[in-house]
Design an enzyme around this catalytic site. Structure first.
Site, PDB file in Angstrom:
ATOM      1  N   TYR A  39       0.819  -1.205   0.000  1.00 34.05           N
ATOM      2  CA  TYR A  39       0.000   0.000   0.000  1.00 34.05           C
ATOM      3  C   TYR A  39       0.863   1.270   0.000  1.00 34.05           C
ATOM      4  CZ  TYR A  39      -4.572  -2.154   1.175  1.00 34.05           C
ATOM      5  OH  TYR A  39      -5.763  -2.849   1.158  1.00 34.05           O
ATOM      6  N   CYS A  70      -2.098  -1.926  10.321  1.00 35.78           N
ATOM      7  CA  CYS A  70      -1.285  -1.412   9.222  1.00 35.78           C
ATOM      8  C   CYS A  70      -1.140   0.091   9.447  1.00 35.78           C
ATOM      9  CB  CYS A  70      -2.015  -1.681   7.909  1.00 35.78           C
ATOM     10  SG  CYS A  70      -1.249  -0.956   6.450  1.00 35.78           S
ATOM     11  N   CYS A 180       5.915   0.362  10.752  1.00 39.45           N
ATOM     12  CA  CYS A 180       5.197  -0.427   9.741  1.00 39.45           C
ATOM     13  C   CYS A 180       5.167  -1.845  10.279  1.00 39.45           C
ATOM     14  CB  CYS A 180       5.950  -0.382   8.405  1.00 39.45           C
ATOM     15  SG  CYS A 180       5.345  -1.591   7.198  1.00 39.45           S
TER      16      CYS A 180
HETATM   17  N1  DGL Z   1       1.854  -3.254   7.147  1.00 43.46           N
HETATM   18  C1  DGL Z   1       1.757  -2.013   6.422  1.00 43.46           C
HETATM   19  C2  DGL Z   1       2.124  -0.849   7.378  1.00 43.46           C
HETATM   20  O1  DGL Z   1       2.156  -1.037   8.586  1.00 43.46           O
HETATM   21  C3  DGL Z   1       2.539  -2.122   5.158  1.00 43.46           C
HETATM   22  C4  DGL Z   1       2.184  -1.098   4.145  1.00 43.46           C
HETATM   23  C5  DGL Z   1       2.384  -1.481   2.705  1.00 43.46           C
HETATM   24  O2  DGL Z   1       1.667  -2.374   2.251  1.00 43.46           O
HETATM   25  O3  DGL Z   1       3.211  -0.828   2.037  1.00 43.46           O
HETATM   26  O4  DGL Z   1       2.326   0.264   6.965  1.00 43.46           O
END
Ligand code: DGL
Length: 251
Positions: A39, A70, A180
């Protein structure tokens, strides 16, 4: 009623892992939007569309709370989600507050996705903590795809991390915040290359404590059940259990 966990992929399993310890009698549903991960490189409109699609799906699953496990999805959508749905919604917050406590007047390196670093939510958090001169931000975006591919120990990952850290003067820092949920898988690799005095902090347990305070806990002593979904389709638990095994082994 079930507790739903949502992430762009497998990162949220690190948060669910802590929830299973603190709330072992609950029923869970874990939704990974792995088909659309990462994302962090997408536009806000794309992220909003994907998150609302997933949460609309989860809202039909008899849930009593949603954990947006997330940081990226939390940064972009949590406010709008809370306006639309009436169940408690618990988001992620990078552990900057504990990082700035007892920091020996040194700085904190906040590592997150490209999107989280650009968003107002992080800026507001840093400002509220008077951390403007104490926090340095760094994207480790590529780790998301490595984690999705179950790649953790390959030499190119170590090379990537070293390249990202090349300008960091560690003597000026005292902590690194994992902003993240996918990054938690790389704690061991990070420990291997960071100087000993650097604390590594994550917001996983804080989120789970918040979850516990937001729900009415089940009073039956039932066995934990987790249902898994990948981008709207029921998924085999074996794909996710290997990540749980990895977390357990590396703790
Ligand atoms: N686990 C997501 C976060 O904490 C990952 C984001 C991604 O998919 O780039 O930001």
């Amino acid at each position: 009623m079930k507790i739903a966990f949502f992430d762009s992929g497998v990162g949220g399993l690190n948060v669910l892992y802590d929830a299973l310890k603190l709330l072992p009698n609950e029923q869970y549903i874990y939704y990974a939007d792995s088909i659309n991960a990462p994302y962090g490189t997408k536009s806000n409109e794309e992220i909003k569309k994907l998150v609302f699609e997933a949460v609309d799906f989860l809202a039909h699953e008899n849930i009593k709370a949603l954990v947006v496990a997330c940081n990226t999805a939390t940064s972009v959508t949590v406010k709008a989600l809370r306006e639309k749905y009436s169940f408690p919604i618990i988001g992620m917050e990078p552990a900057i507050k504990p990082a700035l406590k007892n920091n020996n007047n040194k700085k904190t390196l906040v590592c997150a996705t490209e999107k989280t670093l650009k968003e107002e939510k992080l800026k507001a958090l840093i400002q509220n903590l008077n951390g403007e001169n104490k926090v340095v931000e760094l994207s480790l975006q590529e780790l998301v795809v490595y984690a999705e591919n179950f790649e953790f120990n390959e030499p190119h990952i170590l090379q990537y991390l070293k390249k990202c850290f090349v300008n960091i003067k560690w003597k000026e820092f005292d902590s690194l915040v994992l902003g993240c949920t996918h990054f938690y898988y790389f704690t061991k690799q990070l420990r291997g290359i960071l100087p000993r005095h650097i604390r590594i902090l994550d917001g996983n347990f804080g989120t789970v404590k918040h979850l516990k305070n937001s729900i009415i806990e089940t009073d039956t002593n039932q066995k934990t059940k987790i249902e898994f979904f990948i981008s709207g389709e029921k998924a085999a638990s074996s794909h996710f259990e290997k990540y749980f095994d990895f977390i357990k082994k590396n703790q």
